[in-house]
Scaffold this active site. Structure first.
Site, PDB file in Angstrom:
ATOM      1  N   CYS A   1      76.139   3.312  59.403  1.00 38.51           N
ATOM      2  CA  CYS A   1      75.823   2.611  58.150  1.00 38.51           C
ATOM      3  C   CYS A   1      77.018   1.804  57.643  1.00 38.51           C
ATOM      4  O   CYS A   1      76.854   0.849  56.886  1.00 38.51           O
ATOM      5  CB  CYS A   1      75.361   3.606  57.089  1.00 38.51           C
ATOM      6  SG  CYS A   1      76.571   4.881  56.704  1.00 38.51           S
ATOM      7  N   ASN A   2      78.227   2.174  58.066  1.00 38.19           N
ATOM      8  CA  ASN A   2      79.424   1.494  57.561  1.00 38.19           C
ATOM      9  C   ASN A   2      80.063   0.523  58.546  1.00 38.19           C
ATOM     10  O   ASN A   2      80.972  -0.212  58.177  1.00 38.19           O
ATOM     11  CB  ASN A   2      80.478   2.522  57.139  1.00 38.19           C
ATOM     12  CG  ASN A   2      80.168   3.133  55.794  1.00 38.19           C
ATOM     13  OD1 ASN A   2      79.568   2.492  54.939  1.00 38.19           O
ATOM     14  ND2 ASN A   2      80.549   4.385  55.597  1.00 38.19           N
TER      15      ASN A   2
ATOM     16  N   GLU B   1      87.440  11.556  56.937  1.00 36.36           N
ATOM     17  CA  GLU B   1      86.130  12.210  57.084  1.00 36.36           C
ATOM     18  C   GLU B   1      85.861  12.476  58.570  1.00 36.36           C
ATOM     19  O   GLU B   1      86.147  11.644  59.427  1.00 36.36           O
ATOM     20  CB  GLU B   1      85.026  11.356  56.445  1.00 36.36           C
ATOM     21  CG  GLU B   1      84.867   9.962  57.009  1.00 36.36           C
ATOM     22  CD  GLU B   1      83.784   9.885  58.073  1.00 36.36           C
ATOM     23  OE1 GLU B   1      83.183  10.933  58.371  1.00 36.36           O
ATOM     24  OE2 GLU B   1      83.564   8.796  58.604  1.00 36.36           O
ATOM     25  N   PRO B   2      85.312  13.656  58.891  1.00 35.86           N
ATOM     26  CA  PRO B   2      85.157  14.055  60.291  1.00 35.86           C
ATOM     27  C   PRO B   2      83.886  13.553  60.965  1.00 35.86           C
ATOM     28  O   PRO B   2      83.799  13.563  62.186  1.00 35.86           O
ATOM     29  CB  PRO B   2      85.141  15.589  60.204  1.00 35.86           C
ATOM     30  CG  PRO B   2      84.537  15.875  58.859  1.00 35.86           C
ATOM     31  CD  PRO B   2      84.994  14.749  57.959  1.00 35.86           C
ATOM     32  N   GLN B   3      82.895  13.106  60.195  1.00 35.97           N
ATOM     33  CA  GLN B   3      81.601  12.749  60.785  1.00 35.97           C
ATOM     34  C   GLN B   3      81.703  11.591  61.774  1.00 35.97           C
ATOM     35  O   GLN B   3      80.955  11.526  62.745  1.00 35.97           O
ATOM     36  CB  GLN B   3      80.593  12.384  59.687  1.00 35.97           C
ATOM     37  CG  GLN B   3      80.098  13.544  58.864  1.00 35.97           C
ATOM     38  CD  GLN B   3      81.077  13.939  57.756  1.00 35.97           C
ATOM     39  OE1 GLN B   3      82.059  13.226  57.514  1.00 35.97           O
ATOM     40  NE2 GLN B   3      80.831  15.058  57.104  1.00 35.97           N
TER      41      GLN B   3
END
EC number: 1.2.1.70
Length: 418
Positions: free
Chosen positions: A50-51, A113-115
């Protein structure tokens, strides 16, 4: 060899543009097949979240980034002049470093962030499944995963809560030694509470009570996390069972008051209770904080914790960036050594081809009855001349062009200045 990254992300492009060039599963399959069959691209991976949308590839000699950008625009039917201002391009070591920064969360909207690492791994797996990735790009991603693991091991970049849901769970872990032995009541069943439930479940919490206005929504969480369900009016009856209460509803008035908590404390024989109120307006009366054996945190308290943790992540990011710089340089060293290995192999193969050709001619000459001493002398002369021909021409050309440094390298290479 030419490593290349072209892409757009949350800092370079609007949501509208990111949506236009995102790859759905069906589009991704078609895109990877096109990359695999391209005459210009040797190997590639497409990362689409999404980013960000990014294409990591090795392009063939003479192919520029413009080719890949044009392909992206044509694939998604987006005007090139609309896409170009938002595109960023990284080549060679900068491309290597960018991938490593992305996988370590250093280029994310939420620092650390780990995702994103899981998303990068999925992108690589998809490319492998479609036989679109090999060679240098395949090795790059394998090395990248090791670098991300090293960053997570040697730094604490992902260890400080920077979301309200995770901060609430972090507080619970700090105050109660074992969440596995604690009962948690979640008031509400929206997106934030769902995230809280997931974090609690990951932390080992086994006893959850979900209190919500509508039972249907609460049952979705209950089924997912094996929780008990109660209605909001039933909270006073069950409050004493809970060690931790985390609340996030859209109620205009407080749901839990001081008197309700006093009653629960008496039933618990004043065992401590943690209340985390992440609702705006508040779900829990502020006077609850006046009670002994009660810890009450509001969303403002969590925000100060989160702000502090963001600063801590920025400090950890300095070490992470140093690791990425070191590892990206190391990967480029591997690429250069790989290129040297290929050159050495080609040089040996050429020399061996010359040797075999001249040897066969010598064997034929001997078989025809020619003088052995003469045949061997001719073999050695021809072999010497053929082997020194290329470096001789190179030295002559370097001298003619006024290139003393190049001449010195050739002299060293053939052992004249060792």
């Amino acid at each position: 060899m030419s490593l290349l990254v072209i892409g757009i992300n949350h800092t370079s492009a609007t949501v509208d543009l990111r949506e236009k060039v995102a790859f759905s599963p069906d589009k991704l399959t078609k895109a990877l097949d096109e990359l695999k069959n391209s005459d210009a691209i040797k190997s590639g991976v497409i990362l689409s979240t999404c980013n960000r949308t990014e294409i990591y590839c090795e392009v063939k000699l003479g192919i520029s980034s413009g080719y890949v950008i044009n392909w992206l625009a044509e694939f998604h039917h987006v005007a090139l002049d609309l896409l170009m201002p938002s595109i960023y391009i990284y080549e060679e070591q900068a491309a290597v470093k960018h991938l490593m920064r992305v996988s370590c969360g250093l280029d994310s909207l939420v620092l650390g962030e780990p995702q994103i690492l899981g998303q990068v791994k999925k992108a690589f797996a998809d490319a492998r499944e479609h036989n679109a990735v090999e060679g240098v790009v395949e090795k790059l991603f394998q090395s990248d995963f090791s670098v991300a693991k090293r960053v997570r091991t040697e730094t604490n970049i992902g260890g400080n809560a920077v979301s309200v849901a995770y901060a609430a769970c972090t507080l619970a872990r700090q105050i109660f030694e074992s969440l596995a032995e604690s009962t948690v009541m979640l008031v509400g069943a929206g997106e934030t509470i769902e995230l809280v439930a997931k974090h609690l479940n990951d932390a080992g919490c086994k006893q959850l009570i979900v209190a919500n206005r509508t039972r249907e929504r609460a049952m979705i969480l209950a089924d997912q996390f094996n929780a008990d369900v109660i209605s909001l009016p039933e909270i006073p009856e069950h409050l004493s069972k809970a060690d931790i209460i985390i609340s996030s509803t859209a109620s205009p008035l407080p749901i839990i008051g001081k008197g309700m908590v006093e009653s629960a404390l008496k039933q618990r024989r004043h065992q401590p209770m943690l209340f985390v109120d992440i609702a705006v307006p508040r779900d829990i009366e502020s006077e609850v904080a006046d009670l002994n054996d009660v810890y009450l945190y509001s969303v403002d308290d969590l925000k100060s914790i989160i702000d502090h943790n963001i600063e801590q992540r920025k400090i950890e990011a300095i070490q992470a960036e140093a690791i990425v710089s070191e590892e990206s340089a190391g990967f480029m060293t591997w690429i250069r050594s790989r290129q040297a290995v290929n050159s050495i192999r080609q040089y040996r193969e050429n020399s061996e081809s010359i040797r075999i050709e001249l040897l066969q001619k010598s064997i034929q000459a001997l078989a025809s009855g020619q003088n052995a001493e003469k045949v061997l002398a001719e073999l050695s002369n021809k072999l010497t001349n053929k082997l020194i021909h290329a470096p001789t021409l190179a030295m002559q050309q370097a001298a003619k062009n006024g290139e003393p440094d190049k001449l010195a390298v050739i002299r060293t290479s053939i052992g004249l200045d060792n």
